[in-house]
Scaffold this motif. Sequence first.
Motif, PDB file in Angstrom:
ATOM      1  N   ASP A 123       0.833  -1.214   0.000  1.00  0.00           N
ATOM      2  CA  ASP A 123       0.000   0.000   0.000  1.00  0.00           C
ATOM      3  C   ASP A 123       0.862   1.257   0.000  1.00  0.00           C
ATOM      4  OD1 ASP A 123      -2.285  -1.514  -0.019  1.00  0.00           O
ATOM      5  OD2 ASP A 123      -2.645  -1.373   2.139  1.00  0.00           O
ATOM      6  N   VAL A 124       1.983   1.212   0.713  1.00  0.00           N
ATOM      7  CA  VAL A 124       2.885   2.356   0.743  1.00  0.00           C
ATOM      8  C   VAL A 124       3.556   2.528  -0.616  1.00  0.00           C
ATOM      9  CG1 VAL A 124       4.990   3.309   1.762  1.00  0.00           C
ATOM     10  CG2 VAL A 124       3.292   2.189   3.223  1.00  0.00           C
ATOM     11  N   LEU A 125       3.998   1.436  -1.219  1.00  0.00           N
ATOM     12  CA  LEU A 125       4.661   1.516  -2.521  1.00  0.00           C
ATOM     13  C   LEU A 125       3.729   2.062  -3.598  1.00  0.00           C
ATOM     14  CD1 LEU A 125       6.688  -1.823  -2.514  1.00  0.00           C
ATOM     15  CD2 LEU A 125       7.515   0.486  -2.010  1.00  0.00           C
ATOM     16  N   LYS A 126       2.473   1.689  -3.542  1.00  0.00           N
ATOM     17  CA  LYS A 126       1.511   2.217  -4.519  1.00  0.00           C
ATOM     18  C   LYS A 126       1.337   3.722  -4.337  1.00  0.00           C
ATOM     19  CE  LYS A 126      -1.696  -0.982  -3.684  1.00  0.00           C
ATOM     20  NZ  LYS A 126      -2.971  -1.747  -3.803  1.00  0.00           N
ATOM     21  N   LEU A 127       1.344   4.169  -3.097  1.00  0.00           N
ATOM     22  CA  LEU A 127       1.237   5.605  -2.845  1.00  0.00           C
ATOM     23  C   LEU A 127       2.477   6.344  -3.342  1.00  0.00           C
ATOM     24  CD1 LEU A 127      -0.362   5.554   0.724  1.00  0.00           C
ATOM     25  CD2 LEU A 127      -1.421   6.425  -1.366  1.00  0.00           C
ATOM     26  N   VAL A 128       3.638   5.722  -3.198  1.00  0.00           N
ATOM     27  CA  VAL A 128       4.864   6.311  -3.731  1.00  0.00           C
ATOM     28  C   VAL A 128       4.723   6.503  -5.238  1.00  0.00           C
ATOM     29  CG1 VAL A 128       7.308   5.902  -4.227  1.00  0.00           C
ATOM     30  CG2 VAL A 128       6.411   5.452  -1.934  1.00  0.00           C
ATOM     31  N   ALA A 129       4.265   5.473  -5.926  1.00  0.00           N
ATOM     32  CA  ALA A 129       4.129   5.536  -7.385  1.00  0.00           C
ATOM     33  C   ALA A 129       3.187   6.643  -7.825  1.00  0.00           C
ATOM     34  CB  ALA A 129       3.640   4.188  -7.916  1.00  0.00           C
ATOM     35  N   HIS A 130       2.189   6.936  -7.011  1.00  0.00           N
ATOM     36  CA  HIS A 130       1.197   7.952  -7.372  1.00  0.00           C
ATOM     37  C   HIS A 130       1.677   9.377  -7.104  1.00  0.00           C
ATOM     38  CE1 HIS A 130      -2.526   5.864  -8.623  1.00  0.00           C
ATOM     39  NE2 HIS A 130      -2.058   4.857  -7.899  1.00  0.00           N
ATOM     40  N   VAL A 176       0.539  -5.357  -6.617  1.00  0.00           N
ATOM     41  CA  VAL A 176       1.198  -4.076  -6.355  1.00  0.00           C
ATOM     42  C   VAL A 176       2.009  -3.657  -7.578  1.00  0.00           C
ATOM     43  CG1 VAL A 176       2.861  -2.865  -4.901  1.00  0.00           C
ATOM     44  CG2 VAL A 176       1.288  -4.517  -3.874  1.00  0.00           C
ATOM     45  N   ALA A 177       2.742  -4.611  -8.151  1.00  0.00           N
ATOM     46  CA  ALA A 177       3.555  -4.321  -9.331  1.00  0.00           C
ATOM     47  C   ALA A 177       2.697  -3.837 -10.487  1.00  0.00           C
ATOM     48  CB  ALA A 177       4.332  -5.565  -9.738  1.00  0.00           C
ATOM     49  N   GLN A 178       1.542  -4.448 -10.659  1.00  0.00           N
ATOM     50  CA  GLN A 178       0.644  -4.062 -11.749  1.00  0.00           C
ATOM     51  C   GLN A 178       0.172  -2.620 -11.587  1.00  0.00           C
ATOM     52  OE1 GLN A 178      -2.956  -6.398 -11.981  1.00  0.00           O
ATOM     53  NE2 GLN A 178      -3.294  -5.882 -14.120  1.00  0.00           N
ATOM     54  N   GLU A 179      -0.179  -2.255 -10.364  1.00  0.00           N
ATOM     55  CA  GLU A 179      -0.638  -0.890 -10.103  1.00  0.00           C
ATOM     56  C   GLU A 179       0.496   0.112 -10.291  1.00  0.00           C
ATOM     57  OE1 GLU A 179      -3.049   2.387  -8.796  1.00  0.00           O
ATOM     58  OE2 GLU A 179      -3.450   0.430  -9.693  1.00  0.00           O
ATOM     59  N   MET A 180       1.671  -0.203  -9.783  1.00  0.00           N
ATOM     60  CA  MET A 180       2.809   0.698  -9.927  1.00  0.00           C
ATOM     61  C   MET A 180       3.184   0.876 -11.395  1.00  0.00           C
ATOM     62  SD  MET A 180       5.242  -0.571  -6.748  1.00  0.00           S
ATOM     63  CE  MET A 180       6.539   0.637  -7.064  1.00  0.00           C
ATOM     64  N   GLN A 181       3.171  -0.223 -12.123  1.00  0.00           N
ATOM     65  CA  GLN A 181       3.530  -0.160 -13.538  1.00  0.00           C
ATOM     66  C   GLN A 181       2.530   0.675 -14.325  1.00  0.00           C
ATOM     67  OE1 GLN A 181       3.819  -4.001 -15.499  1.00  0.00           O
ATOM     68  NE2 GLN A 181       5.579  -3.289 -16.658  1.00  0.00           N
ATOM     69  N   ARG A 182       1.260   0.520 -13.995  1.00  0.00           N
ATOM     70  CA  ARG A 182       0.217   1.302 -14.685  1.00  0.00           C
ATOM     71  C   ARG A 182       0.428   2.784 -14.470  1.00  0.00           C
ATOM     72  NH1 ARG A 182      -4.255   3.913 -13.546  1.00  0.00           N
ATOM     73  NH2 ARG A 182      -4.106   3.460 -11.286  1.00  0.00           N
ATOM     74  N   VAL A 183       0.777   3.175 -13.259  1.00  0.00           N
ATOM     75  CA  VAL A 183       0.947   4.592 -12.928  1.00  0.00           C
ATOM     76  C   VAL A 183       2.258   5.153 -13.497  1.00  0.00           C
ATOM     77  CG1 VAL A 183       1.213   6.231 -11.039  1.00  0.00           C
ATOM     78  CG2 VAL A 183      -0.445   4.373 -10.829  1.00  0.00           C
ATOM     79  N   LEU A 184       3.286   4.331 -13.509  1.00  0.00           N
ATOM     80  CA  LEU A 184       4.620   4.802 -13.867  1.00  0.00           C
ATOM     81  C   LEU A 184       4.978   4.590 -15.340  1.00  0.00           C
ATOM     82  CD1 LEU A 184       6.562   3.451 -10.748  1.00  0.00           C
ATOM     83  CD2 LEU A 184       5.923   5.832 -11.168  1.00  0.00           C
ATOM     84  N   ILE A 185       4.108   3.981 -16.089  1.00  0.00           N
ATOM     85  CA  ILE A 185       4.453   3.545 -17.450  1.00  0.00           C
ATOM     86  C   ILE A 185       4.955   4.682 -18.337  1.00  0.00           C
ATOM     87  CG2 ILE A 185       2.111   3.820 -18.372  1.00  0.00           C
ATOM     88  CD1 ILE A 185       2.667   1.162 -19.941  1.00  0.00           C
TER      89      ILE A 185
END
Length: 226
Positions: free
Chosen positions: A183-190, A215-224
């Motif tokens: 949850d923290v890593l996803k917030l970092v990505a955002h 988590v990886a999927q969400e981070m990748q979607r945001v950071l792509i």
Amino acid sequence: MAARPLYQGYRALMAPMPSSAMPQSTPRPNLAELRAEAAELMGADEVAPKDRQTAHDLLDQLSRDKEAQVRAALAHAISSYALLPRPTAQRLAEDISEVAIPVITDSPVLHDDFLEAMVRQMQGDDPRQHAIASRPSVSSRVSHALVEKEDAELAATLLKNEGAEISEHTMEAVITYHERHGDVLKLVAHRKDLTPKTVKRCHLMILDNLVEAEVAQEMQRVLIDR
């Protein structure tokens, strides 16, 4: 235009406070009146300096009241008052959470030295830490002190705050401390203020399978596109 005298209602509130030695049945300050009169003072552009000082003396007196209910009512009423004397604001901020949180969250007179020292002195899951992390503006040094607590929920509160300034060094610390907290890593990505170095680290964590698939999927979607 001459400064007008303080409101009659506020003058009534300035009547001598009952002694703490009196029985509990002794009338206490009317909390609704306290809120209304404090709001009236804060909204006044033209209050005679002598009367404003008298009012500030009263606020200081109320901030020391033996009843938490009175101190809490005062804190809610004056939390955003830009002219509140700093010693009064600091006293309320160091009070119990019920009293402190409104002032910590909203007061513009609390400076970074005080806030950073508060964070470093707090122990355990002190809710006042979250109040600091939620302020409309959080400096990079205060953000770093919060992250150094190594608390995932506190880090999440800070990351959700768009008004928090988080340096690259501090963001790297967030990832290091909470690399197993999805949850923290996803917030970092955002976060919109990530530097290229931090974005690269996030991508490498994904490529190296260091985070869970969801988590990886969400981070990748945001950071792509970064």
